[in-house]
Design a protein around this motif. Structure first.
Motif, PDB file in Angstrom:
ATOM      1  N   SER A 215     109.351 -96.598  52.071  1.00 28.04           N
ATOM      2  CA  SER A 215     108.838 -97.777  52.823  1.00 28.04           C
ATOM      3  C   SER A 215     109.971 -97.851  54.056  1.00 28.04           C
ATOM      4  CB  SER A 215     108.052 -99.175  52.657  1.00 28.04           C
ATOM      5  OG  SER A 215     109.382 -99.805  51.696  1.00 28.04           O
ATOM      6  N   ALA A 219     110.180 -96.302  57.346  1.00 24.20           N
ATOM      7  CA  ALA A 219     110.594 -97.064  58.910  1.00 24.20           C
ATOM      8  C   ALA A 219     112.057 -96.553  59.944  1.00 24.20           C
ATOM      9  CB  ALA A 219     110.668 -98.681  58.313  1.00 24.20           C
ATOM     10  N   MET A 365     117.035-103.635  51.951  1.00 25.78           N
ATOM     11  CA  MET A 365     116.073-103.010  51.804  1.00 25.78           C
ATOM     12  C   MET A 365     115.889-101.963  50.853  1.00 25.78           C
ATOM     13  SD  MET A 365     115.729-102.871  56.050  1.00 25.78           S
ATOM     14  CE  MET A 365     116.802-103.074  57.132  1.00 25.78           C
ATOM     15  N   ASP A 369     113.007-103.110  46.418  1.00 27.25           N
ATOM     16  CA  ASP A 369     111.466-102.033  45.794  1.00 27.25           C
ATOM     17  C   ASP A 369     111.956-101.938  44.074  1.00 27.25           C
ATOM     18  OD1 ASP A 369     109.721-102.283  48.134  1.00 27.25           O
ATOM     19  OD2 ASP A 369     110.982-101.843  48.677  1.00 27.25           O
ATOM     20  N   GLU A 372     111.711-104.511  42.123  1.00 28.03           N
ATOM     21  CA  GLU A 372     110.253-104.774  41.117  1.00 28.03           C
ATOM     22  C   GLU A 372     110.108-104.260  40.827  1.00 28.03           C
ATOM     23  OE1 GLU A 372     108.191-106.874  42.069  1.00 28.03           O
ATOM     24  OE2 GLU A 372     106.538-105.903  42.336  1.00 28.03           O
TER      25      GLU A 372
ATOM     26  N   GLU B 129     113.713-103.820  63.763  1.00 30.89           N
ATOM     27  CA  GLU B 129     112.347-103.153  63.527  1.00 30.89           C
ATOM     28  C   GLU B 129     111.659-101.991  62.471  1.00 30.89           C
ATOM     29  OE1 GLU B 129     111.867-100.675  67.296  1.00 30.89           O
ATOM     30  OE2 GLU B 129     110.672 -99.343  65.802  1.00 30.89           O
ATOM     31  N   ILE B 130     112.882-102.095  61.891  1.00 26.58           N
ATOM     32  CA  ILE B 130     112.981-100.930  60.422  1.00 26.58           C
ATOM     33  C   ILE B 130     112.283-101.646  59.174  1.00 26.58           C
ATOM     34  CG2 ILE B 130     114.999-100.387  57.994  1.00 26.58           C
ATOM     35  CD1 ILE B 130     116.710 -98.532  61.289  1.00 26.58           C
ATOM     36  N   ARG B 131     113.310-103.283  59.060  1.00 30.67           N
ATOM     37  CA  ARG B 131     112.783-103.987  57.833  1.00 30.67           C
ATOM     38  C   ARG B 131     111.168-104.497  58.512  1.00 30.67           C
ATOM     39  NH1 ARG B 131     115.111-107.441  54.456  1.00 30.67           N
ATOM     40  NH2 ARG B 131     117.439-107.145  55.278  1.00 30.67           N
ATOM     41  N   GLY B 133     109.369-102.708  59.208  1.00 32.22           N
ATOM     42  CA  GLY B 133     108.197-101.592  59.753  1.00 32.22           C
ATOM     43  C   GLY B 133     108.491-101.351  57.600  1.00 32.22           C
ATOM     44  N   ARG B 134     109.171-101.927  56.956  1.00 31.00           N
ATOM     45  CA  ARG B 134     108.779-101.353  55.273  1.00 31.00           C
ATOM     46  C   ARG B 134     108.275-102.559  54.868  1.00 31.00           C
ATOM     47  NH1 ARG B 134     110.782-102.708  50.910  1.00 31.00           N
ATOM     48  NH2 ARG B 134     111.513-105.071  50.405  1.00 31.00           N
ATOM     49  N   HIS B 137     104.562-101.456  55.268  1.00 31.52           N
ATOM     50  CA  HIS B 137     104.488-100.124  55.324  1.00 31.52           C
ATOM     51  C   HIS B 137     102.531-100.828  53.699  1.00 31.52           C
ATOM     52  CE1 HIS B 137     104.916 -96.252  53.049  1.00 31.52           C
ATOM     53  NE2 HIS B 137     104.748 -95.400  54.150  1.00 31.52           N
ATOM     54  N   ASN B 139     103.292 -99.034  51.283  1.00 31.95           N
ATOM     55  CA  ASN B 139     103.743 -98.664  49.937  1.00 31.95           C
ATOM     56  C   ASN B 139     105.050 -99.927  49.635  1.00 31.95           C
ATOM     57  OD1 ASN B 139     102.140 -96.740  48.819  1.00 31.95           O
ATOM     58  ND2 ASN B 139     102.960 -94.902  49.092  1.00 31.95           N
ATOM     59  N   ALA B 140     105.452-100.741  50.724  1.00 29.67           N
ATOM     60  CA  ALA B 140     105.716-102.117  50.334  1.00 29.67           C
ATOM     61  C   ALA B 140     106.263-101.909  48.760  1.00 29.67           C
ATOM     62  CB  ALA B 140     106.380-102.559  51.683  1.00 29.67           C
ATOM     63  N   TRP B 141     106.149-101.645  47.528  1.00 31.60           N
ATOM     64  CA  TRP B 141     105.770-102.211  47.027  1.00 31.60           C
ATOM     65  C   TRP B 141     106.423-103.416  45.891  1.00 31.60           C
ATOM     66  CZ3 TRP B 141     103.302 -98.400  44.905  1.00 31.60           C
ATOM     67  CH2 TRP B 141     103.619 -96.755  44.876  1.00 31.60           C
ATOM     68  N   SER B 142     107.500-103.990  46.796  1.00 26.53           N
ATOM     69  CA  SER B 142     107.513-105.520  46.760  1.00 26.53           C
ATOM     70  C   SER B 142     107.180-106.166  47.594  1.00 26.53           C
ATOM     71  CB  SER B 142     109.073-105.911  46.317  1.00 26.53           C
ATOM     72  OG  SER B 142     109.839-104.995  48.030  1.00 26.53           O
ATOM     73  N   GLN B 222     113.719-110.699  51.674  1.00 21.66           N
ATOM     74  CA  GLN B 222     113.089-109.416  51.823  1.00 21.66           C
ATOM     75  C   GLN B 222     112.547-109.580  52.979  1.00 21.66           C
ATOM     76  OE1 GLN B 222     110.242-107.578  49.398  1.00 21.66           O
ATOM     77  NE2 GLN B 222     109.218-109.230  48.347  1.00 21.66           N
TER      78      GLN B 222
END
Lengths: 429, 225
Positions: A215, A219, A365, A369, A372, B129-131, B133-134, B137, B139-142, B222
Motif C-alpha cells: 500500500s 502510493a 508508514m 503494517d 499488524e 497524499e502518500i499517507r 494513498g496508503r 489502498h 491491501n493496507a493490512w493495518s 496511522q
C-alpha cells in the motif's frame, strides 16, 4: 527443555514464541549473559550524565564517570533495594543519592556516605563492606563509541561477540569524515505485541516487503513518478518508501549474509549514492579525510541492515538503529535512535532523517503494517491449527563457507534457520 | 533532633508501659538542615527536565479579543477539521491546507523547525497524499481491524493576526478505537492560518504537540491526529 524437539533445521515449534518458561530461559541464558547494547557515549557527554537502560530483567544505569569513562551500574540501592534513579535520563551531579534513606554513592557505585552511620556500628553494613557499594555490570566495553555491558563475568569479548557484525558500527562511523557519530538525543519507543523473534526475522525477510508494504510502496511510487515527470527528478526520500513495493524478482536478487551467533546482513537495494551537489560535497570531504580508495571502499559497502542477534538492527548507511528489550513472550519494546555523522554536511543528515521520520517514527508508514503482522502472528501461534513454523524456503540451496551462510536467493529463509542455530546454542549452554 | 532531652523512654516490664509515655517530635527550626542535604549539601540530583523543558514552558498569553466573527470563523475551521478526521475524509483534510501547507508533530516541545530534527509527522501535501494513498489502498493490512477516532477541540485562542498569518492555539483530546482497544491521546494544536485567493482560511502550518509524545507508543499512529 528438549531443544531438539523444538528446533529442527527447517522448522521450529510454535512454543518458542509463546511459552513463558522458554522466555524465562532466554532472559537467563541469553540477555543476562551476552553483551547488550546500552547506548552511545554521546548520550552521556558530561560526568554525572546518566541513561537508564534495561538488560534482560535488570534495571541498569549507564553513567559518565569524572575520569571520562562510561560505566554501567545496577539501578539499585544496596541498603533496601530502591532504584537510585527514577528517570530515563538526566544528570546526577557527582553522586547518586537514594531517595529513601539518603545513602549516597560515587558515580562508580562505591559508597560515599551512609547517613547516621553510628547506627550501623557493629553490624556488617559498614562502609568497608563491598556490599554497601552499588553493584556494577560484570563487564563494560565499547566499540567505536557504542557502549555494551555483559552481566556475566565470563564469556567472549565484545569484539568476539560482535564478530563480523562489527561492520554495522564501522560502516556507520566510516561514513563520517572524522570517523565518529553522535546521537540525536531523541528516542522513539514503540511496544510490539509480539515475541522479539518476529522482529529479528522480519528485518532480513526480503519476501515480505512487497506484500506487507504494498500500500505504501504504491502510493509513494505514484507521487514519485509524477514528480519525475513534472520536475525531472524526485527527492530520494520518495524512493525510501516506493522501494518497498519492488517486485519479487528484485527482492530475490538481494542477498543475505548470515554469520555465526545469528548475526546477519541484508545487502543494499535502495541506491544511496545519488550524484547531487550535496552528495558530491560530502564525498569530497571523505576523500580529503581517507583518500580516494578508502572512500570508495566505505561508500560502496552494500548494506541495508546489519543484525546483531538477538536484539539490534542497525541501518548503518542511514545512521539509525533499533534495539529490542523483550518484556514478555508476547511483548517487546523497541528503542529507535538516529545518529549524525560528525563533520558531514547538514544535508546528509537531513537526507537520512527522512528515513527515520517516514519509516522509524511512531507514525511510520512502513512498520504500521509490520506490527499488524507480528500481532496477528503471535495470536496465530496460540492456535492449535498447527504446531510448526516453516522455514523451508530455499532450504538446502544456500552456500556455506567458513561458518557463514550466503543465500543464493534474497527471499531464502536462511536468515531464520541461521538465527535458530544460534538460539539453540545459547539455550543449550 | 533539636532537643537532646527527648530520649527514647526507658523500657519497662510491658509495652503498655511504653505506649503510656508521650513522645512528640517537634518541628525542626527552619535553619536546621534535614533530608539528604543534612548528609551533604550537594545531595540534590539535577532533574533532567529542569534544564531542557524550561524554555518551552513559558506562561501562556491570553488570546486576543478580536472581532467575534474571526474568532468564530477560526473555531469553525478547527471543529470542521476534527470532524473531517473522524469521518475519514482524507482528501478533504489535505484540502484544508494551503499549497505550501505542512502538518507537523514534533517529538519534544523544544523543537522549533519542522525540518532538521526527528519528528513523529513532518508532512507537506505530497507526503500527505502518500499517507492518504496508503490507508486507502485495499491491501493496507493495518487498516483491516475496526478503527475509529473521536476528536474534541477546545481552548481556541487567537494569539496574533499580524505577520501575514493568524496564529491560533487550541487543545484537543482524541480517543481511538482499534480492534478491541481504546487509546487516548491529548495535546495542543498550533495553527498558522492564511487566506487563499477566495478569501477562505487555509492552514499553512499545523503543529501538534502530543502530551505523551515521548512515552512508549503502544502500536503506532496511522493517520494525522
Amino acid at each position: 527443555m528438549n531443544l531438539t524437539s523444538l528446533v529442527e533445521p527447517d522448522r521450529v515449534h510454535k512454543t518458542v514464541y509463546t511459552d513463558p518458561a522458554i522466555f524465562e530461559s532466554e532472559i537467563e541464558k541469553i540477555w543476562e549473559k551476552i553483551w547488550v547494547y546500552c547506548g552511545h557515549e554521546s548520550q552521556v557527554p558530561a560526568p554525572g550524565d546518566y541513561h537508564a537502560v534495561t538488560i534482560g530483567r535488570q534495571p541498569m544505569i549507564m553513567v559518565r564517570q569524572p575520569g571520562g569513562t562510561v560505566d554501567v551500574l545496577y539501578n539499585r540501592c544496596p541498603h533496601r533495594g530502591v532504584q537510585l534513579v527514577g528517570n530515563l535520563k538526566g544528570n546526577t551531579g557527582n553522586t547518586f543519592v537514594c531517595s529513601y534513606h539518603a545513602w549516597s554513592f560515587h558515580l562508580d557505585g562505591s559508597v560515599r556516605a551512609i547517613p547516621l552511620a553510628k547506627g550501623y556500628e557493629g553490624t556488617r553494613m559498614t562502609k568497608e563492606n563491598p556490599d554497601c557499594n552499588v553493584r556494577r555490570a560484570a563487564r563494560v566495553d565499547s566499540y567505536r563509541g557504542f557502549v555494551f555491558a555483559s552481566l556475566a563475568p565470563e564469556g567472549p569479548s565484545l569484539k568476539d561477540f560482535l564478530g563480523e557484525a562489527r561492520v554495522a558500527f564501522d560502516d556507520m562511523c566510516d561514513r563520517s569524515p572524522v570517523g565518529e557519530v553522535e546521537v540525536v538525543p531523541i528516542c522513539h519507543r514503540v511496544v510490539q505485541h509480539s515475541n522479539w523473534k518476529f522482529f529479528m526475522e522480519n528485518q532480513l525477510d526480503a519476501l515480505h516487503p512487497s506484500v506487507t508494504h504494498q500500500s505504501t510502496g504504491i502510493a509513494a511510487g505514484r507521487v514519485e513518478k509524477r514528480l519525475k515527470a513534472e520536475r525531472g527528478a524526485a527527492p530520494l526520500y520518495y524512493h525510501y518508501l516506493s522501494a518497498f513495493a519492488s517486485s519479487f524478482e528484485l527482492w530475490d536478487s538481494v542477498q543475505t549474509i548470515n554469520f555465526p551467533r545469528g548475526h546477519g546482513i541484508l545487502k543494499a537495494y535502495m541506491g544511496l549514492r545519488p550524484q547531487d551537489p550535496d552528495t558530491l560535497e560530502y564525498e569530497a570531504l571523505l576523500k580529503q579525510a581517507y583518500g580516494e580508495q578508502k572512500t570508495e571502499e566505505y561508500l560502496s559497502r552494500s548494506i541495508h541492515h546489519v543484525l546483531v542477534y538477538p536484539y539490534l538492527s542497525v541501518q548503518s548507511p542511514l545512521q539509525q538503529l533499533r534495539c529490542l528489550r523483550p518484556l514478555s513472550p508476547d511483548k517487546t519494546l523497541s528503542e529507535i535512535w538516529h545518529f549524525r555523522l560528525k563533520g558531514a554536511p547538514e544535508a546528509i543528515y537531513r537526507r537520512s532523517l527522512w528515513y527515520y521520520n517516514l519509516v522509524n517514527s511512531p507514525a511510520t508508514m512502513i512498520n504500521a503494517d509490520d506490527l499488524e503482522n507480528w500481532t496477528k502472528g503471535q495470536w496465530g501461534l496460540m492456535s492449535n491449527g498447527g504446531d510448526w513454523v516453516s522455514f523451508h524456503r530455499y532450504a538446502g540451496d544456500d552456500r556455506v563457507e567458513n561458518g557463514v551462510t550466503y543465500s543464493n536467493h534474497g527471499t531464502s529463509e536462511a536468515v531464520m534457520r541461521n538465527q535458530f542455530r544460534a538460539w539453540t546454542e545459547y539455550l543449550a549452554a | 533532633m533539636s532537643n537532646p532531652t527527648k530520649a527514647i523512654p526507658t523500657a519497662g516490664p510491658s509495652f503498655e508501659h511504653l505506649l503510656a509515655q508521650d513522645v512528640v517530635i517537634e518541628g525542626t527550626p527552619g535553619t536546621a538542615r534535614t533530608g539528604a542535604q543534612a548528609i551533604d549539601p550537594q545531595h540534590s540530583p539535577v532533574s533532567p527536565l529542569s534544564r531542557s523543558a524550561g524554555a518551552a514552558r513559558t506562561l501562556p498569553k491570553p488570546g486576543l479579543i478580536v472581532d467575534v466573527a474571526l474568532q468564530r470563523e477560526v473555531e469553525q475551521l478547527l471543529y470542521l477539521q476534527a470532524e473531517i478526521l473522524d469521518g475519514k475524509h482524507w482528501q478533504a483534510f489535505i484540502d484544508l491546507f494551503a499549497d505550501d501547507g505542512v502538518y507537523w508533530m514534533p517529538v519534544t516541545p523544544e523543537q522549533t523547525e519542522w525540518e532538521g530534527s526527528p519528528s513523529i509527522f513532518a508532512e507537506d501535501k505530497l507526503m500527505m497524499e502518500i499517507r492518504k494513498g496508503r490507508v486507502s489502498h485495499p491491501n493496507a493490512w493495518s487498516q483491516a481491524p475496526m478503527w475509529e477516532t473521536n476528536h474534541v477541540v477546545s481552548h481556541v485562542a487567537i494569539e496574533s493576526t499580524t505577520g501575514g498569518a493568524i496564529q491560533v492555539r487550541s487543545r484537543f483530546h482524541m480517543m481511538e478505537l482499534r480492534r478491541d482497544d481504546v487509546r487516548h491521546f491529548g495535546g495542543s494544536y498550533r495553527h498558522a492560518l492564511v487566506r487563499d485567493a477566495t478569501g477562505a482560511l487555509r492552514i499553512r502550518l499545523q503543529r501538534v504537540d502530543l502530551f505523551n509524545g515521548q512515552a512508549p507508543f503502544d502500536y503506532v499512529l496511522q493517520i494525522w491526529v
